[in-house]
Design a protein around this motif. Structure first.
Motif, mmCIF file in Angstrom:
data_model
loop_
_atom_site.group_PDB
_atom_site.id
_atom_site.type_symbol
_atom_site.label_atom_id
_atom_site.label_comp_id
_atom_site.label_asym_id
_atom_site.label_seq_id
_atom_site.Cartn_x
_atom_site.Cartn_y
_atom_site.Cartn_z
ATOM 1 N N GLY A 1 0.998 -7.643 0.317
ATOM 2 C CA GLY A 1 0.554 -6.357 0.149
ATOM 3 C C GLY A 1 1.493 -5.515 -0.569
ATOM 4 O O GLY A 1 2.539 -5.868 -1.138
ATOM 5 N N GLU A 2 1.188 -4.273 -0.640
ATOM 6 C CA GLU A 2 1.845 -3.170 -1.574
ATOM 7 C C GLU A 2 2.588 -2.202 -0.964
ATOM 8 O O GLU A 2 1.888 -1.465 -0.257
ATOM 9 N N GLU B 1 -0.536 0.773 -0.398
ATOM 10 C CA GLU B 1 -1.708 -0.151 -0.179
ATOM 11 C C GLU B 1 -2.949 0.808 -0.178
ATOM 12 O O GLU B 1 -2.956 1.602 1.008
ATOM 13 N N PRO B 2 -4.032 0.849 -0.511
ATOM 14 C CA PRO B 2 -5.032 1.562 -0.547
ATOM 15 C C PRO B 2 -5.788 1.397 0.921
ATOM 16 O O PRO B 2 -5.917 0.135 1.263
ATOM 17 N N PRO B 3 -6.083 2.386 1.409
ATOM 18 C CA PRO B 3 -7.011 2.227 2.786
ATOM 19 C C PRO B 3 -8.207 1.711 2.600
ATOM 20 O O PRO B 3 -9.038 1.725 1.510
ATOM 21 N N ARG B 4 -8.631 0.743 3.458
ATOM 22 C CA ARG B 4 -9.970 0.106 3.300
ATOM 23 C C ARG B 4 -11.198 0.251 4.260
ATOM 24 O O ARG B 4 -12.204 0.003 4.192
ATOM 25 N N TYR B 5 -10.549 1.325 5.390
ATOM 26 C CA TYR B 5 -11.511 1.795 6.219
ATOM 27 C C TYR B 5 -12.364 0.728 7.195
ATOM 28 O O TYR B 5 -13.558 0.881 7.327
ATOM 29 N N PHE B 6 -11.791 -0.180 7.633
ATOM 30 C CA PHE B 6 -12.507 -1.279 8.344
ATOM 31 C C PHE B 6 -12.858 -0.706 9.662
ATOM 32 O O PHE B 6 -14.055 -1.091 9.932
ATOM 33 N N ILE C 1 -8.899 -8.341 6.586
ATOM 34 C CA ILE C 1 -8.103 -7.597 6.558
ATOM 35 C C ILE C 1 -7.108 -8.196 5.888
ATOM 36 O O ILE C 1 -6.190 -7.593 5.234
ATOM 37 N N SER D 1 2.778 7.544 4.059
ATOM 38 C CA SER D 1 2.441 5.967 4.165
ATOM 39 C C SER D 1 0.721 6.013 4.613
ATOM 40 O O SER D 1 0.344 6.814 5.243
ATOM 41 N N THR D 2 0.074 5.193 4.050
ATOM 42 C CA THR D 2 -1.330 4.984 4.492
ATOM 43 C C THR D 2 -1.287 4.317 5.825
ATOM 44 O O THR D 2 -2.467 4.036 6.485
ATOM 45 N N ALA D 3 -0.253 3.636 6.094
ATOM 46 C CA ALA D 3 -0.283 3.064 7.520
ATOM 47 C C ALA D 3 0.437 3.858 8.610
ATOM 48 O O ALA D 3 1.256 4.755 7.894
ATOM 49 N N SER E 1 -0.935 -5.198 3.803
ATOM 50 C CA SER E 1 -2.301 -5.040 3.749
ATOM 51 C C SER E 1 -2.894 -4.693 4.965
ATOM 52 O O SER E 1 -3.802 -3.947 5.269
ATOM 53 N N ALA F 1 -2.178 -1.174 6.603
ATOM 54 C CA ALA F 1 -3.051 0.269 5.938
ATOM 55 C C ALA F 1 -4.115 0.060 6.646
ATOM 56 O O ALA F 1 -5.027 0.982 6.062
ATOM 57 N N PHE G 1 -5.429 0.916 10.047
ATOM 58 C CA PHE G 1 -5.554 1.230 11.579
ATOM 59 C C PHE G 1 -5.802 2.508 11.841
ATOM 60 O O PHE G 1 -5.560 3.079 11.168
#
Lengths: 265, 431
Positions: free
Chosen positions: B19-20, B41-46, B65, B255-257, B418, B421, B423
């Motif tokens: 991941g980034e 790392e871009p959010p992916r909205y799981f 994920i 952070s996106t996390a 990855s 990002a 949760f």
């Protein structure tokens, strides 16, 4: 000509497609002797300056920063290949294209203002010219090796555009739909995985996206599959959801999902 | 260099991690002012896209994920949804799931040990550089990694995003011939894993001691992997349904996390936590080999996590051998899991640490809400604390060297950025 320089780039993704390269355990060392790794952040701290002869691009465009970065990568790359469903069709994260981003953000983040996110997840080809698209969630190792070796031999890679059904026949797998009434997207899905799901007794779930050539020719007849799915117990809403998974924004699957809901209404 | 009053160390993009992410360390005089592990790392909205899907789908969807630990996602998702439906998968089906998970531990840990982490100890930019000095050594690593991948391929259909996992078990059972093939592969893997443990034990480990709370699943009579009770070193064991009350998440601007704490303390999950909380329940033979590699019952230096990973690979190989030896085909590939309205909880030990899922289902089995807490997000606070403790005594180093060493500290964690990002936050820290 010197040793060709390879670059591997990541956008919005799970890293699975670039990991496929490291999963080539038997071929990795031979490959490393024929190609120089110029940029592959997951595997190496060493970065060589551009240009790159072969760029493999994983992931979808999902942030404003991505827009600038993909243009720069295109300028620095002689031959650009997208790897996987995210890079070729927006990926599973493109499900947000069907929803409202603020609503999605509210589910995940208390403070969405901190997050840089475009309201759509889009494939690489929506932004820059792409030389080849490799399908799959994830891509298939053999197809990846075929692309790289074809590049090294300066020939066209042999990437078939037919459906998963052909691979089932080649493998000698009994058709799960005919024999067991199992719903299967095999007839409309691009080959390449080796027809794994039917060999494991489940229907194909379309992770390679719609069958058809790189330029969209020879696309699938999803309307013809709909009555068969219905016969096997797939309600219209379920059929729409089947198409809306890892390649929801691939045009033929987006259209198929629309057809299914239309017939529903 | 040290006479300057201010320094800013920046790694724009971390290498040899999944991941980034980026790192920023700001220093004033002989004090570290701030450490930020920035996950861009871009959010992916799981958690958002799972709503409205049927209960059979999360194992396939959430595997996306992470391409490096898809089995962990499939196993935690299955456990949580089966829990909501009141089903417990046990007997030989549970053993097969454990075998699949052993495959992921072997390939994912070996990937980290050989390809991502060992180059740090050898002062090389990557593992391919190692091939130029000792090709046989890298080939051993690739062979061991491949053994793990072969288990996942046989049980799951393919190494990345396996297709054969379903609620209640599998779509198809492995054949005896397939298991016999794996048994052959594992005999060589056993030797390779022992040699790997001996090899990494000889590395030089910079001094660093973690002071964090630890969190791992534990089981009364074995090393936890696919089930167990969440247990903190200080917090003790607690029911999984209390997880979100004990492990609290908050969002930070950089952070996106999200960041997480256990009972308000920075906590660490992953190999060191598992080792300190569970190594006494490993077979004596594994403990003896680990002791030869310098691993006692406690290990608190994050740089030694590579030795713990190698010991865990060795254990996973022997555990896979045991399961195959004792395997008897169950009556069906899966037990039925009828939908049931309710909430279910599932946690398993991803190679990087505890991975928690919760699903709220309606009576037709549609997902109303999903909560996923991956290990790297939990570890973020601990990683930043480690960096702070590591940098201050090393401020005499020049920027390039100090930056390089900071990257090493991060790679100790095998961060899965990855995963981190994606949760969900339930609480907001507005302080």
């Amino acid at each position: 000509m010197g040793t060709p320089r390879l670059a591997v780039w990541k956008f919005s993704s799970c890293d699975g497609c670039q990991l496929t390269l490291l999963d080539c355990e038997d071929e990795l060392l031979a490959l490393a002797g024929k190609i120089e790794i110029g940029y592959f952040l997951e595997a190496s701290s060493r970065q060589l300056p551009p240009p790159y002869d072969l760029s493999l691009v994983e992931g979808s465009i999902a942030t404003t920063a991505d827009l600038e970065r993909i243009r720069r990568i295109r300028e620095q790359s002689r031959y650009l290949v997208t790897i996987g469903a995210c890079a070729t069709a927006g990926g599973v994260q493109a499900l947000r294209n069907l929803a409202s981003l603020p609503e999605y953000q509210a589910v995940v983040y208390a403070r969405p203002e901190y997050i840089d996110s475009l309201d759509r997840s889009t494939p690489i080809s929506a932004h820059v010219p792409v030389d080849l698209e490799l399908r799959g969630c994830p891509i298939d190792k053999r197809q990846l090796l075929e692309v790289i070796t074809a590049y090294l031999a300066d020939r066209k890679p042999d990437i078939p555009a037919h459906s998963v059904c052909f691979e089932c026949k080649l493998r000698g797998t009994t058709c799960v739909t005919v024999a067991h009434g199992t719903p299967c997207l095999g007839p409309v899905t691009q080959a390449g995985c080796g027809a794994i799901c039917p060999a494991y007794g489940r229907g194909c779930y379309g992770c390679f996206g719609p069958m058809g050539g790189f330029n969209g020719e020879g696309g699938p007849n999803t309307r013809a599959l709909l009555p068969l799915l219905r016969r096997d117990g797939v309600a219209e809403a379920d059929a729409a959801r089947l198409y809306r998974t890892f390649n929801a924004e691939a045009p033929a699957f987006a259209e198929a999902a629309r057809q299914a809901t239309e017939d529903d209404g | 260099m040290t006479h300057r009053t201010g320094r800013l160390l920046t790694v724009g993009a971390l290498a040899r991690v999944e991941g980034e992410g980026a790192l920023h360390v700001s220093v004033r005089g002989d004090r570290v002012e701030a450490v930020r592990l920035e996950i861009y790392e871009p959010p992916r909205y799981f958690e958002a896209l799972l709503r409205g899907r049927t209960y059979a789908e999360p194992p396939d969807l959430t595997s996306r994920i992470c391409g490096i630990c898809p089995v962990a996602y499939q196993m935690s998702a299955c456990r949580a949804i089966e829990d909501a439906c009141g089903i417990v998968v046990d007997g030989q089906l549970a053993q097969l799931r454990r075998l699949l998970y052993c495959g992921e531990w072997i390939e994912s840990h070996t990937l980290h040990v050989y390809l991502l982490h060992a180059p740090d100890f050898l002062h090389l930019p990557d593992a391919l550089a190692l091939a130029r000095t000792d090709a046989a050594l890298l080939q051993r690593g690739l062979r061991l990694k491949k053994a793990g991948n072969e288990i996942v391929e046989v049980l799951g259909g393919r190494a990345i995003h396996p297709v054969n996992v379903r609620l209640g078990g599998f779509h198809r059972l492995p054949t005896r011939a397939e298991l016999d093939h794996l048994a052959t592969v594992l005999r060589q893997a056993r030797t390779d894993a022992e040699d790997t443990l001996g090899w990494v034990a000889g590395f030089e480990f910079p001094p660093l001691t973690v002071q964090h709370e630890l969190l791992a699943l534990t089981e009364p009579d074995g090393y936890a992997i696919d089930s167990g009770t969440p247990t903190g070193a200080l917090a003790g064991p607690f029911p999984l349904r209390d997880f979100e009350h004990r492990v609290r998440e908050h969002q930070v601007p950089h952070s996106t996390a999200l960041h997480a704490t256990l009972d308000g303390q920075a906590h660490l999950t992953g190999p060191l936590a598992r080792w300190n909380l569970g190594s006494e329940r490993l077979p004596a033979e594994i403990r003896a080999l680990a002791a030869q590699a310098g691993l006692g019952p406690r290990c608190v230096n994050p740089f030694r996590s590579i030795v713990v990973r190698a010991a865990e690979v060795l254990w996973a190989v022997t555990e896979a051998q045991r399961i195959i030896e004792q395997y008897e085909p169950p009556p069906a590939p899966a037990v039925p899991v009828p939908p049931h309205a309710g909430t279910g909880y599932g946690a398993t030990e991803a190679p990087r640490g505890l991975l928690y899922h919760r699903y709220d289902l309606d009576e037709a089995g549609f997902v109303r809400r999903a909560v996923i807490v991956p290990p790297t997000a939990q570890n973020q606070t601990a990683i930043e604390a480690d960096l702070l403790a590591f940098v201050e005594p090393r401020l005499h180093l020049d920027d390039a060297e100090l930056t390089r060493q900071c990257e090493r500290v991060i790679r100790n964690y095998d961060p899965c950025i990855s995963c981190a990002a994606h949760f969900l936050t339930l609480t907001v820290d507005r302080s």
